[in-house]
Design an enzyme around this catalytic site. Sequence first.
Site, PDB file in Angstrom:
ATOM      1  N   HIS A 179       0.824  -1.216   0.000  1.00  0.00           N
ATOM      2  CA  HIS A 179       0.000   0.000   0.000  1.00  0.00           C
ATOM      3  C   HIS A 179       0.857   1.265   0.000  1.00  0.00           C
ATOM      4  O   HIS A 179       2.048   1.239   0.332  1.00  0.00           O
ATOM      5  CB  HIS A 179      -0.903   0.002   1.240  1.00  0.00           C
ATOM      6  N   GLU A 204      -2.676  -7.083   7.402  1.00  0.00           N
ATOM      7  CA  GLU A 204      -1.377  -7.011   8.049  1.00  0.00           C
ATOM      8  C   GLU A 204      -1.400  -7.813   9.345  1.00  0.00           C
ATOM      9  O   GLU A 204      -2.461  -8.073   9.918  1.00  0.00           O
ATOM     10  CB  GLU A 204      -0.995  -5.545   8.312  1.00  0.00           C
TER      11      GLU A 204
END
Length: 198
Positions: A14, A99
């Site tokens: 990201h 994550e």
Amino acid sequence: MTQLCTKPFWFLRHGETEWNARHLSQGRTDIPLNETGLEQARRAGHQLADLFEKGERPFTHIVSSPLKRAFVTAEYVREAIAQRTGITLPLSDDADLQEVSFGVQEGKPMGDWYNTWINGTFVPEQGERFVTLKARGIAALNRAHDRGTGAPLIVAHGALFRGLRAAMGLEINVRLPNAVPLKATPSEENWVLEMLSA
């Protein structure tokens, strides 16, 4: 443990968040992209759209972490490709691409505990073990291959990619830059990682 499919895939971490910029541990905390991160997502989208415009079809679908910093990055990529080529790629998410949970360490400065977490001698309180992250990353990537006819683009996170590096037999603790597209190709000897230059 399930083995990683030996098929090519693309990976995109990201774009930047404020916590990235401040070197804070993010983990599962759902922090949005900052202005730099949005610009990085735009740039990555145009880099990947360039490949499609050249007649390549590097990937056929996008599978993202549902955390907003990853999913918004994926949306920017999908939109850039659609605007430039008219090709609208399927975009889905997979919770196993989230994550790692760093538990009580989230929101705190990154410390020197990272290597001990990778080798399994330390787990942050309420956090997730590296071997668990690796296992779910493998499972998510294998599922991603089944969601399309060609290679997937995975849009996710830095620690999650360390889990995939471990599964590929590569050096594990290597920091992946924000929003730089990477192609992973299996070879007879090892995996080959190629980053697109800006």
